[in-house]
Design an enzyme around this catalytic site. Sequence first.
Site, PDB file in Angstrom:
ATOM      1  CG  ASP A   3     -14.197   2.021   2.215  1.00 21.03           C
ATOM      2  OD1 ASP A   3     -14.365   1.214   1.279  1.00 21.03           O
ATOM      3  OD2 ASP A   3     -13.808   3.193   2.040  1.00 21.03           O
ATOM      4  CB  CYS A   7     -11.005   1.621   0.432  1.00 18.24           C
ATOM      5  SG  CYS A   7      -9.504   2.392  -0.187  1.00 18.24           S
ATOM      6  CB  THR A  62      -8.546   4.821  -4.483  1.00 21.80           C
ATOM      7  OG1 THR A  62      -8.275   5.035  -3.079  1.00 21.80           O
ATOM      8  CG2 THR A  62      -9.442   5.932  -4.997  1.00 21.80           C
ATOM      9  CG  HIS A  77      11.358  -8.029  -6.112  1.00 26.44           C
ATOM     10  ND1 HIS A  77      11.980  -7.183  -7.012  1.00 26.44           N
ATOM     11  CD2 HIS A  77      11.453  -9.272  -6.649  1.00 26.44           C
ATOM     12  CE1 HIS A  77      12.427  -7.884  -8.051  1.00 26.44           C
ATOM     13  NE2 HIS A  77      12.104  -9.157  -7.861  1.00 26.44           N
ATOM     14  CG  HIS A 113      14.367  -9.151  -3.147  1.00 27.61           C
ATOM     15  ND1 HIS A 113      14.459  -8.004  -3.900  1.00 27.61           N
ATOM     16  CD2 HIS A 113      14.467 -10.190  -4.018  1.00 27.61           C
ATOM     17  CE1 HIS A 113      14.590  -8.328  -5.179  1.00 27.61           C
ATOM     18  NE2 HIS A 113      14.602  -9.653  -5.273  1.00 27.61           N
TER      19      HIS A 113
HETATM   20  C1  RB5 Z   1     -14.769   6.533   0.134  1.00 35.82           C
HETATM   21  O1  RB5 Z   1     -15.587   7.415  -0.560  1.00 35.82           O
HETATM   22  C2  RB5 Z   1     -13.340   6.594  -0.407  1.00 35.82           C
HETATM   23  O2  RB5 Z   1     -12.773   7.829  -0.105  1.00 35.82           O
HETATM   24  C3  RB5 Z   1     -12.506   5.467   0.125  1.00 35.82           C
HETATM   25  O3  RB5 Z   1     -13.115   4.258  -0.175  1.00 35.82           O
HETATM   26  C4  RB5 Z   1     -11.103   5.359  -0.443  1.00 35.82           C
HETATM   27  O4  RB5 Z   1     -11.110   5.439  -1.834  1.00 35.82           O
HETATM   28  C5  RB5 Z   1     -10.082   6.213   0.163  1.00 35.82           C
HETATM   29  O5  RB5 Z   1      -8.890   6.117  -0.129  1.00 35.82           O
END
Ligand code: RB5
Length: 149
Positions: free
Chosen positions: A8, A65, A67, A98, A133
């Site tokens: 993203d 993304c 996180t 695994h 596994h």
């Molecule tokens: C975008 O702001 C953020 O929410 C997205 O990149 C991600 O971290 C969601 O899990």
Amino acid sequence: MKIALGSDHAGLPLKEEIIKHLGDKGIQLEDFGTFTKESCDYPDYAMKVAEKVALKEFDFGILVCGTGIGISIAANKVKGIRAALCSDTFSAHACREHNNANILALGQRVVGAGLALDIVDTFLNAKFEGGRHQGRIDKIATIEGNYSK
Ligand code: RB5
């Protein structure tokens, strides 16, 4: 080896670093977007990459993304996908050895570029160990089958 990439807007800068890093090594890549910093929805890019990997058109996927959490959750909804969110190199090889992970997810806001590139290299160089596994992965597939239409 063919790698499908997606992110993203929040993961775009790290995805671009990964593309340069793997491109310099001569690895075949395809970027499924996003291509701009305009705000967008990570499930759209998770789905594009996960579908290609599930169809075996690519050996692995790499998703980024903010996180790594949302994009990995979304990718794991596609049948046959085992997306692993990694923020350390131990998890990066263990998820291949695994869990036979076929998508690596990373968080741009969690790991620095240097560590992220080490995680990518570790993931791509590790091999699934099979044996005990495989039976566990088969059980994951059974759960998936039980809950898909
Ligand atoms: C975008 O702001 C953020 O929410 C997205 O990149 C991600 O971290 C969601 O899990």
